[in-house]
Scaffold this motif. Structure first.
Motif, PDB file in Angstrom:
ATOM      1  N   VAL A 143     -67.800 -45.871 -72.555  1.00  0.00           N
ATOM      2  CA  VAL A 143     -68.720 -44.814 -72.994  1.00  0.00           C
ATOM      3  C   VAL A 143     -68.268 -43.464 -72.436  1.00  0.00           C
ATOM      4  CG1 VAL A 143     -71.094 -43.969 -72.890  1.00  0.00           C
ATOM      5  CG2 VAL A 143     -70.657 -46.408 -73.233  1.00  0.00           C
ATOM      6  N   LEU A 144     -67.823 -43.441 -71.185  1.00  0.00           N
ATOM      7  CA  LEU A 144     -67.365 -42.190 -70.590  1.00  0.00           C
ATOM      8  C   LEU A 144     -66.145 -41.638 -71.334  1.00  0.00           C
ATOM      9  CD1 LEU A 144     -67.629 -40.080 -68.365  1.00  0.00           C
ATOM     10  CD2 LEU A 144     -66.226 -41.546 -66.896  1.00  0.00           C
ATOM     11  N   ASP A 145     -65.226 -42.517 -71.717  1.00  0.00           N
ATOM     12  CA  ASP A 145     -64.056 -42.084 -72.498  1.00  0.00           C
ATOM     13  C   ASP A 145     -64.489 -41.447 -73.817  1.00  0.00           C
ATOM     14  OD1 ASP A 145     -62.147 -42.844 -70.655  1.00  0.00           O
ATOM     15  OD2 ASP A 145     -61.917 -44.854 -71.485  1.00  0.00           O
ATOM     16  N   VAL A 146     -65.451 -42.090 -74.493  1.00  0.00           N
ATOM     17  CA  VAL A 146     -65.932 -41.555 -75.771  1.00  0.00           C
ATOM     18  C   VAL A 146     -66.591 -40.204 -75.563  1.00  0.00           C
ATOM     19  CG1 VAL A 146     -67.555 -41.923 -77.671  1.00  0.00           C
ATOM     20  CG2 VAL A 146     -66.194 -43.838 -76.817  1.00  0.00           C
ATOM     21  N   ARG A 147     -67.410 -40.098 -74.509  1.00  0.00           N
ATOM     22  CA  ARG A 147     -68.108 -38.831 -74.233  1.00  0.00           C
ATOM     23  C   ARG A 147     -67.121 -37.706 -73.935  1.00  0.00           C
ATOM     24  NH1 ARG A 147     -72.981 -39.263 -76.468  1.00  0.00           N
ATOM     25  NH2 ARG A 147     -74.279 -40.911 -75.567  1.00  0.00           N
ATOM     26  N   GLU A 148     -66.105 -38.004 -73.146  1.00  0.00           N
ATOM     27  CA  GLU A 148     -65.160 -36.969 -72.748  1.00  0.00           C
ATOM     28  C   GLU A 148     -64.274 -36.505 -73.906  1.00  0.00           C
ATOM     29  OE1 GLU A 148     -64.523 -37.981 -67.995  1.00  0.00           O
ATOM     30  OE2 GLU A 148     -63.144 -38.842 -69.487  1.00  0.00           O
ATOM     31  N   LYS A 149     -64.036 -37.392 -74.864  1.00  0.00           N
ATOM     32  CA  LYS A 149     -63.159 -37.051 -75.988  1.00  0.00           C
ATOM     33  C   LYS A 149     -63.920 -36.519 -77.203  1.00  0.00           C
ATOM     34  CE  LYS A 149     -59.787 -40.581 -74.660  1.00  0.00           C
ATOM     35  NZ  LYS A 149     -59.176 -41.882 -75.003  1.00  0.00           N
ATOM     36  N   ALA A 150     -65.250 -36.527 -77.125  1.00  0.00           N
ATOM     37  CA  ALA A 150     -66.046 -36.085 -78.271  1.00  0.00           C
ATOM     38  C   ALA A 150     -65.866 -34.588 -78.500  1.00  0.00           C
ATOM     39  CB  ALA A 150     -67.516 -36.398 -78.042  1.00  0.00           C
ATOM     40  N   PRO A 151     -65.717 -34.152 -79.766  1.00  0.00           N
ATOM     41  CA  PRO A 151     -65.585 -32.710 -80.060  1.00  0.00           C
ATOM     42  C   PRO A 151     -66.804 -31.920 -79.606  1.00  0.00           C
ATOM     43  CG  PRO A 151     -64.957 -34.040 -81.963  1.00  0.00           C
ATOM     44  CD  PRO A 151     -65.589 -34.976 -80.992  1.00  0.00           C
ATOM     45  N   LYS A 152     -67.978 -32.526 -79.778  1.00  0.00           N
ATOM     46  CA  LYS A 152     -69.221 -31.876 -79.368  1.00  0.00           C
ATOM     47  C   LYS A 152     -69.698 -32.522 -78.070  1.00  0.00           C
ATOM     48  CE  LYS A 152     -73.915 -30.818 -80.957  1.00  0.00           C
ATOM     49  NZ  LYS A 152     -74.907 -31.024 -82.055  1.00  0.00           N
ATOM     50  N   GLN A 153     -69.565 -31.792 -76.974  1.00  0.00           N
ATOM     51  CA  GLN A 153     -69.904 -32.347 -75.666  1.00  0.00           C
ATOM     52  C   GLN A 153     -71.416 -32.396 -75.461  1.00  0.00           C
ATOM     53  OE1 GLN A 153     -67.693 -33.532 -73.040  1.00  0.00           O
ATOM     54  NE2 GLN A 153     -66.479 -33.648 -74.934  1.00  0.00           N
ATOM     55  N   GLN A 154     -71.855 -33.448 -74.755  1.00  0.00           N
ATOM     56  CA  GLN A 154     -73.256 -33.603 -74.371  1.00  0.00           C
ATOM     57  C   GLN A 154     -73.294 -33.786 -72.849  1.00  0.00           C
ATOM     58  OE1 GLN A 154     -73.895 -36.966 -77.266  1.00  0.00           O
ATOM     59  NE2 GLN A 154     -75.706 -35.783 -77.847  1.00  0.00           N
ATOM     60  N   PRO A 155     -73.334 -32.683 -72.106  1.00  0.00           N
ATOM     61  CA  PRO A 155     -73.219 -32.759 -70.640  1.00  0.00           C
ATOM     62  C   PRO A 155     -74.259 -33.666 -69.991  1.00  0.00           C
ATOM     63  CG  PRO A 155     -73.046 -30.497 -71.403  1.00  0.00           C
ATOM     64  CD  PRO A 155     -73.459 -31.304 -72.590  1.00  0.00           C
ATOM     65  N   GLY A 156     -75.475 -33.646 -70.511  1.00  0.00           N
ATOM     66  CA  GLY A 156     -76.523 -34.478 -69.923  1.00  0.00           C
ATOM     67  C   GLY A 156     -76.189 -35.962 -70.003  1.00  0.00           C
ATOM     68  N   GLU A 157     -75.714 -36.409 -71.168  1.00  0.00           N
ATOM     69  CA  GLU A 157     -75.367 -37.820 -71.338  1.00  0.00           C
ATOM     70  C   GLU A 157     -74.146 -38.194 -70.502  1.00  0.00           C
ATOM     71  OE1 GLU A 157     -76.862 -40.284 -72.782  1.00  0.00           O
ATOM     72  OE2 GLU A 157     -78.534 -39.043 -73.472  1.00  0.00           O
ATOM     73  N   THR A 158     -73.160 -37.286 -70.451  1.00  0.00           N
ATOM     74  CA  THR A 158     -71.964 -37.555 -69.658  1.00  0.00           C
ATOM     75  C   THR A 158     -72.314 -37.699 -68.181  1.00  0.00           C
ATOM     76  OG1 THR A 158     -70.613 -36.309 -71.240  1.00  0.00           O
ATOM     77  CG2 THR A 158     -69.649 -36.740 -69.076  1.00  0.00           C
ATOM     78  N   THR A 159     -73.189 -36.810 -67.694  1.00  0.00           N
ATOM     79  CA  THR A 159     -73.606 -36.866 -66.297  1.00  0.00           C
ATOM     80  C   THR A 159     -74.328 -38.166 -65.987  1.00  0.00           C
ATOM     81  OG1 THR A 159     -73.818 -34.456 -66.234  1.00  0.00           O
ATOM     82  CG2 THR A 159     -74.934 -35.699 -64.500  1.00  0.00           C
ATOM     83  N   LYS A 160     -75.118 -38.642 -66.941  1.00  0.00           N
ATOM     84  CA  LYS A 160     -75.850 -39.889 -66.723  1.00  0.00           C
ATOM     85  C   LYS A 160     -74.892 -41.072 -66.610  1.00  0.00           C
ATOM     86  CE  LYS A 160     -80.235 -41.865 -68.216  1.00  0.00           C
ATOM     87  NZ  LYS A 160     -81.348 -41.751 -69.192  1.00  0.00           N
ATOM     88  N   VAL A 161     -73.837 -41.059 -67.421  1.00  0.00           N
ATOM     89  CA  VAL A 161     -72.821 -42.114 -67.314  1.00  0.00           C
ATOM     90  C   VAL A 161     -72.136 -42.056 -65.955  1.00  0.00           C
ATOM     91  CG1 VAL A 161     -70.716 -43.078 -68.312  1.00  0.00           C
ATOM     92  CG2 VAL A 161     -72.423 -42.073 -69.814  1.00  0.00           C
ATOM     93  N   LEU A 162     -71.825 -40.826 -65.503  1.00  0.00           N
ATOM     94  CA  LEU A 162     -71.161 -40.654 -64.214  1.00  0.00           C
ATOM     95  C   LEU A 162     -72.030 -41.150 -63.064  1.00  0.00           C
ATOM     96  CD1 LEU A 162     -69.666 -37.107 -64.834  1.00  0.00           C
ATOM     97  CD2 LEU A 162     -68.359 -39.217 -64.555  1.00  0.00           C
ATOM     98  N   HIS A 163     -73.316 -40.865 -63.114  1.00  0.00           N
ATOM     99  CA  HIS A 163     -74.225 -41.347 -62.079  1.00  0.00           C
ATOM    100  C   HIS A 163     -74.315 -42.867 -62.104  1.00  0.00           C
ATOM    101  CE1 HIS A 163     -75.964 -37.213 -61.510  1.00  0.00           C
ATOM    102  NE2 HIS A 163     -76.034 -37.680 -60.279  1.00  0.00           N
ATOM    103  N   ALA A 164     -74.352 -43.443 -63.297  1.00  0.00           N
ATOM    104  CA  ALA A 164     -74.409 -44.899 -63.407  1.00  0.00           C
ATOM    105  C   ALA A 164     -73.156 -45.532 -62.797  1.00  0.00           C
ATOM    106  CB  ALA A 164     -74.556 -45.310 -64.872  1.00  0.00           C
ATOM    107  N   LEU A 165     -71.988 -44.941 -63.071  1.00  0.00           N
ATOM    108  CA  LEU A 165     -70.746 -45.453 -62.493  1.00  0.00           C
ATOM    109  C   LEU A 165     -70.749 -45.303 -60.968  1.00  0.00           C
ATOM    110  CD1 LEU A 165     -68.102 -44.223 -65.078  1.00  0.00           C
ATOM    111  CD2 LEU A 165     -68.477 -46.598 -64.378  1.00  0.00           C
ATOM    112  N   ALA A 166     -71.266 -44.176 -60.481  1.00  0.00           N
ATOM    113  CA  ALA A 166     -71.333 -43.974 -59.031  1.00  0.00           C
ATOM    114  C   ALA A 166     -72.189 -45.046 -58.374  1.00  0.00           C
ATOM    115  CB  ALA A 166     -71.886 -42.586 -58.728  1.00  0.00           C
ATOM    116  N   MET A 167     -73.336 -45.337 -58.976  1.00  0.00           N
ATOM    117  CA  MET A 167     -74.204 -46.385 -58.429  1.00  0.00           C
ATOM    118  C   MET A 167     -73.517 -47.742 -58.488  1.00  0.00           C
ATOM    119  SD  MET A 167     -78.060 -45.422 -59.691  1.00  0.00           S
ATOM    120  CE  MET A 167     -77.684 -45.237 -61.443  1.00  0.00           C
TER     121      MET A 167
END
Length: 362
Positions: A299-323
């Motif tokens: 999911v993080l790969d898809v978010r980072e490569k998306a033409p239209k970025q969604q910072p809120g969703e990307t941050t949520k994935v990052l927090h989930a990975l950190a946990m």
């Protein structure tokens, strides 16, 4: 009568010194020189892969299985021997299955096949060829076969699993859901996306009826549907499903972190970064860690490569990975640069609650 008794005694002596079937070694292969070995002798590469995959672990467990029971035992002793044999067969089947599952989780599909075959073999001996207990092994074989590109063989394994499920009255919805998920993934691998979506939707329905719509068990169906929509270039639908998957895992991992925080608060002398993994025991299983790692990184790969970025969703994935990495005690990854906004918390937070407060704001 005396002659018959002596014959039985000679058979008993032969059975005592016998270490296995006439033409089968402890590793389950044909012994050199046998007719079967001459007809179908495995190559050294196949033997090596088989040994690395599973036989190194189960070789010694196979020795007590091969000998037949001596003929002079009482019925009680024979029943006890059969019970021991059945327990050992089930134990080997479980060990082989977990080994194959760990190979699949690590992306080592070719190595998983020999172990999965042994799981199927001993499960068949223990439960019978038509038992629903064989379905997980068939599904694992189908997954491994798909992973190495053997789609026809995967289809055959799924046909066997489907026949057993359809022939078993009252088969659980959870197991039916797993079957439909595997059928959907096979269809997706074959490029039959509409059929894949049908099976994955059925999987979500059956799995959520048992575990709930927001369960991590159901999240796999959402995730694979999102991947199919990506292949169809329907990115709006795909991103919506990815957001649902992220939300489910984020919520599950946050609860796990909170549970660990409570455990640490009840034992203040312990560090949140202790190497003693008993603190995390029961919070997140190895299988859940492997699935979450694969899903969230995808999911993080898809978010980072998306033409239209969604910072809120990307941050949520990052927090989930950190946990996730925190719970797995993988502090090197939890503080890696890829986690961006989460970088540094693992080295600066004196206790688990600081991570919880950071994440709760997302």
């Amino acid at each position: 009568m005396a002659t018959r008794r002596r014959r039985r005694e000679r058979r008993w002596e032969r059975n005592r010194s016998w270490r296995g079937p006439t033409a089968v070694s402890c590793a389950g292969r044909r012994r050199p020189g046998s007719a079967a070995a001459a007809a179908a002798s495995p190559t050294p590469d196949h033997q090596r892969a088989d040994w690395v995959s599973i036989h190194e672990q189960i070789c010694q467990l196979l020795i007590p299985i091969h000998p037949s029971l001596p003929p002079l035992l009482s019925e009680k002793e024979r029943n006890h021997g059969m019970e021991q044999l059945l327990r050992r067969q089930k134990s080997i089947a479980e060990l082989a299955f977990s080994t194959a599952q760990s190979f699949v989780s690590g992306g080592q599909h070719a190595q998983a096949i020999p172990a999965a075959l042994q799981a199927l073999r001993f499960a068949t001996q223990a439960y019978g060829s038509a038992s629903v207990q064989l379905v997980p092994a068939y599904l694992l074989l189908a997954e491994a076969s798909t992973g190495v590109g053997h789609l026809l063989q995967a289809s055959k394994y799924l046909s066997q699993a489907q026949w057993i499920v359809l022939s078993t009255p009252g088969c659980s919805a959870a197991l039916q859901g797993k079957l439909h998920r595997r059928l959907g993934l096979l269809c997706a691998a074959e490029g039959n996306f509409e059929e894949a979506l049908y099976h994955l939707a059925t999987d979500i329905y059956l799995t959520s009826s048992t575990f709930g719509l927001k369960s991590i068990e159901a999240s796999g169906g959402y995730f694979h549907m999102a991947n199919v929509f990506c292949h169809q270039n329907k990115m709006d639908v795909a991103h919506s499903l990815y957001a649902e998957v992220t939300s489910i895992w984020h919520s599950f991992l946050l609860k796990s972190v909170q549970a660990q925080e409570q455990m640490l608060e009840s034992q203040p002398e312990m560090s949140p970064f202790t190497e003693d993994k008993e603190v995390c025991e029961g919070l997140v299983t190895d299988a859940q860690q492997a699935e979450a790692t694969q899903v969230l990184n995808t999911v993080l790969d898809v978010r980072e490569k998306a033409p239209k970025q969604q910072p809120g969703e990307t941050t949520k994935v990052l927090h989930a990975l950190a946990m996730l990495y925190y719970l797995a005690m993988d502090l090197a990854k939890s503080g890696s640069s890829r986690l961006g906004p989460c970088q540094g918390w693992s080295s600066t937070a004196p206790a688990c609650h600081r991570l919880h407060l950071d994440i709760a704001q997302v």
